[in-house]
Design a protein around this motif. Sequence first.
Motif, PDB file in Angstrom:
ATOM      1  N   THR A 138       0.858  -1.172   0.000  1.00  0.00           N
ATOM      2  CA  THR A 138       0.000   0.000   0.000  1.00  0.00           C
ATOM      3  C   THR A 138       0.896   1.223   0.000  1.00  0.00           C
ATOM      4  N   PHE A 139       0.714   2.106  -0.979  1.00  0.00           N
ATOM      5  CA  PHE A 139       1.442   3.363  -1.026  1.00  0.00           C
ATOM      6  C   PHE A 139       0.488   4.470  -0.612  1.00  0.00           C
ATOM      7  N   LEU A 140       0.725   5.042   0.552  1.00  0.00           N
ATOM      8  CA  LEU A 140      -0.100   6.135   1.056  1.00  0.00           C
ATOM      9  C   LEU A 140       0.617   7.437   0.712  1.00  0.00           C
ATOM     10  N   ARG A 141       0.201   8.051  -0.371  1.00  0.00           N
ATOM     11  CA  ARG A 141       0.837   9.275  -0.848  1.00  0.00           C
ATOM     12  C   ARG A 141       0.195  10.479  -0.171  1.00  0.00           C
ATOM     13  N   SER A 142       1.008  11.195   0.571  1.00  0.00           N
ATOM     14  CA  SER A 142       0.511  12.306   1.368  1.00  0.00           C
ATOM     15  C   SER A 142       0.702  13.632   0.647  1.00  0.00           C
ATOM     16  N   ALA A 143      -0.305  14.487   0.734  1.00  0.00           N
ATOM     17  CA  ALA A 143      -0.143  15.868   0.299  1.00  0.00           C
ATOM     18  C   ALA A 143       0.807  16.568   1.270  1.00  0.00           C
ATOM     19  N   GLU A 144       1.175  17.780   0.939  1.00  0.00           N
ATOM     20  CA  GLU A 144       2.054  18.580   1.799  1.00  0.00           C
ATOM     21  C   GLU A 144       1.478  18.658   3.210  1.00  0.00           C
ATOM     22  N   HIS A 145       2.336  18.502   4.209  1.00  0.00           N
ATOM     23  CA  HIS A 145       1.876  18.527   5.592  1.00  0.00           C
ATOM     24  C   HIS A 145       1.652  19.961   6.077  1.00  0.00           C
ATOM     25  N   MET A 146       0.551  20.177   6.746  1.00  0.00           N
ATOM     26  CA  MET A 146       0.265  21.485   7.322  1.00  0.00           C
ATOM     27  C   MET A 146       1.347  21.902   8.306  1.00  0.00           C
ATOM     28  N   GLN A 147       1.931  20.933   8.991  1.00  0.00           N
ATOM     29  CA  GLN A 147       2.961  21.232   9.987  1.00  0.00           C
ATOM     30  C   GLN A 147       4.227  21.821   9.378  1.00  0.00           C
ATOM     31  N   ASN A 148       4.387  21.715   8.050  1.00  0.00           N
ATOM     32  CA  ASN A 148       5.573  22.293   7.414  1.00  0.00           C
ATOM     33  C   ASN A 148       5.661  23.807   7.597  1.00  0.00           C
ATOM     34  N   TRP A 149       4.521  24.453   7.851  1.00  0.00           N
ATOM     35  CA  TRP A 149       4.545  25.897   8.063  1.00  0.00           C
ATOM     36  C   TRP A 149       5.271  26.268   9.350  1.00  0.00           C
ATOM     37  N   SER A 150       5.483  25.306  10.233  1.00  0.00           N
ATOM     38  CA  SER A 150       6.180  25.593  11.495  1.00  0.00           C
ATOM     39  C   SER A 150       7.586  26.129  11.253  1.00  0.00           C
ATOM     40  N   ARG A 151       8.174  25.794  10.097  1.00  0.00           N
ATOM     41  CA  ARG A 151       9.548  26.214   9.803  1.00  0.00           C
ATOM     42  C   ARG A 151       9.680  27.718   9.645  1.00  0.00           C
ATOM     43  N   ILE A 152       8.583  28.389   9.273  1.00  0.00           N
ATOM     44  CA  ILE A 152       8.689  29.828   9.027  1.00  0.00           C
ATOM     45  C   ILE A 152       7.702  30.656   9.839  1.00  0.00           C
ATOM     46  N   GLY A 193      -4.156  -6.009   2.052  1.00  0.00           N
ATOM     47  CA  GLY A 193      -4.204  -7.303   1.382  1.00  0.00           C
ATOM     48  C   GLY A 193      -4.367  -7.106  -0.110  1.00  0.00           C
ATOM     49  N   GLY A 194      -4.250  -8.162  -0.856  1.00  0.00           N
ATOM     50  CA  GLY A 194      -4.371  -8.076  -2.304  1.00  0.00           C
ATOM     51  C   GLY A 194      -3.017  -8.140  -2.974  1.00  0.00           C
ATOM     52  N   ASP A 195      -3.030  -8.465  -4.247  1.00  0.00           N
ATOM     53  CA  ASP A 195      -1.780  -8.651  -4.976  1.00  0.00           C
ATOM     54  C   ASP A 195      -1.239  -7.355  -5.572  1.00  0.00           C
ATOM     55  N   ALA A 196      -2.084  -6.549  -6.194  1.00  0.00           N
ATOM     56  CA  ALA A 196      -1.618  -5.335  -6.851  1.00  0.00           C
ATOM     57  C   ALA A 196      -1.352  -4.249  -5.814  1.00  0.00           C
ATOM     58  N   PRO A 197      -0.317  -3.417  -6.027  1.00  0.00           N
ATOM     59  CA  PRO A 197      -0.105  -2.306  -5.101  1.00  0.00           C
ATOM     60  C   PRO A 197      -1.335  -1.404  -5.022  1.00  0.00           C
ATOM     61  N   ARG A 198      -1.685  -1.035  -3.813  1.00  0.00           N
ATOM     62  CA  ARG A 198      -2.817  -0.148  -3.576  1.00  0.00           C
ATOM     63  C   ARG A 198      -2.286   1.273  -3.403  1.00  0.00           C
ATOM     64  N   ILE A 199      -2.828   2.216  -4.141  1.00  0.00           N
ATOM     65  CA  ILE A 199      -2.396   3.605  -4.066  1.00  0.00           C
ATOM     66  C   ILE A 199      -3.513   4.435  -3.451  1.00  0.00           C
ATOM     67  N   VAL A 200      -3.181   5.112  -2.366  1.00  0.00           N
ATOM     68  CA  VAL A 200      -4.154   5.961  -1.682  1.00  0.00           C
ATOM     69  C   VAL A 200      -3.530   7.345  -1.505  1.00  0.00           C
ATOM     70  N   HIS A 201      -4.268   8.377  -1.862  1.00  0.00           N
ATOM     71  CA  HIS A 201      -3.812   9.754  -1.686  1.00  0.00           C
ATOM     72  C   HIS A 201      -4.481  10.342  -0.453  1.00  0.00           C
ATOM     73  N   ALA A 202      -3.680  10.996   0.385  1.00  0.00           N
ATOM     74  CA  ALA A 202      -4.200  11.574   1.626  1.00  0.00           C
ATOM     75  C   ALA A 202      -4.077  13.084   1.583  1.00  0.00           C
ATOM     76  N   GLU A 203      -5.197  13.765   1.817  1.00  0.00           N
ATOM     77  CA  GLU A 203      -5.182  15.215   1.896  1.00  0.00           C
ATOM     78  C   GLU A 203      -6.200  15.673   2.922  1.00  0.00           C
ATOM     79  N   GLY A 204      -6.185  16.969   3.219  1.00  0.00           N
ATOM     80  CA  GLY A 204      -7.081  17.505   4.227  1.00  0.00           C
ATOM     81  C   GLY A 204      -8.494  17.701   3.716  1.00  0.00           C
ATOM     82  N   PRO A 205      -9.358  18.249   4.562  1.00  0.00           N
ATOM     83  CA  PRO A 205     -10.768  18.397   4.180  1.00  0.00           C
ATOM     84  C   PRO A 205     -10.989  19.357   3.019  1.00  0.00           C
TER      85      PRO A 205
END
Length: 298
Positions: A138-152, A193-205
């Motif tokens: 399972t590849f859980l591809r995440s959008a940019e993290h909101m917490q990245n703004w903490s750097r600036i 489970g399952g044979d083929a890689p599962r791709i899921v994209h994660a983003e906010g509301p």
Amino acid sequence: MFVILGATGKIGRATIGVLRQHGLPVRAVVRNLAKADDLRALGCEIAVADVSDGPALVEATKGASAVQVICPTLVQAEDALAGMKATIDTVARALAQTRPAHLLAISDYGAQLPTGTGITLAFHHLEARLRTLPASLTFLRSAEHMQNWSRIIGRALQTGILGSLHHPLSKSFPTVAAGDVGLIAADLLMSCGGDAPRIVHAEGPRCYSVLDVAEALSATAGREIVAQEMPRQDWIPILTAGGLSLSYARLVADLFDAHNAGRIDVEQGAGETRKGKTELHAVLSALVPLAQKTAGRS
């Protein structure tokens, strides 16, 4: 046994919390045993291993039915991408020995692209290496993290200017709270489970623009914060001045070039998209007091 690499991070902790709420056995893999007390209190088995230590990873993942895999970041490495790829190869070799039935990789939007995406090329390599293993993926591809703004945020609070590499400021883009990625990951681990890689994209509301970020930050901080585009020629000097190696800064710049060109997005026709529930203002409400506290000590 569910084995979670990067267990002390926001994603790992969120995943572990859900798995333990369901009474599932978890082995939390940490680099620093001193940071594992709360994980042990949740009933986790604790393993100490750095993701660059192959033998330790083999021990940490023995007997695992499923492993949650992370991609390391090496922000001060002389050759950051080569270092991240080498670490990924170490993780993959360890998993090839212990052969868990299921692997869930925390990946990134744009990981399907083989060139021109900066840091995201490491996630492309991660997915490619894991595809060689005899496991349900399972590849859980995440959008940019909101917490990245903490750097600036600290700089923005001091100057009243929120500098951004996102151009133009009005362009909306997907972003997600790191904890929500962990919650989605837990749900996927419990149904993997399952044979083929599962791709899921994660983003906010919903999507946000930098103008939205500045408005939310202003409301949270109680002062006006104005969004401003950082000129492209200033990116590398600003990033290296912030503590990044020249190599890593170039990867960040390449990533935002791809972002601004509209290349970093869900893979069309592949997988599904899941949305977290955490809004940006909730994340900023937690980050601003920390930045103010840090500024007060300086």
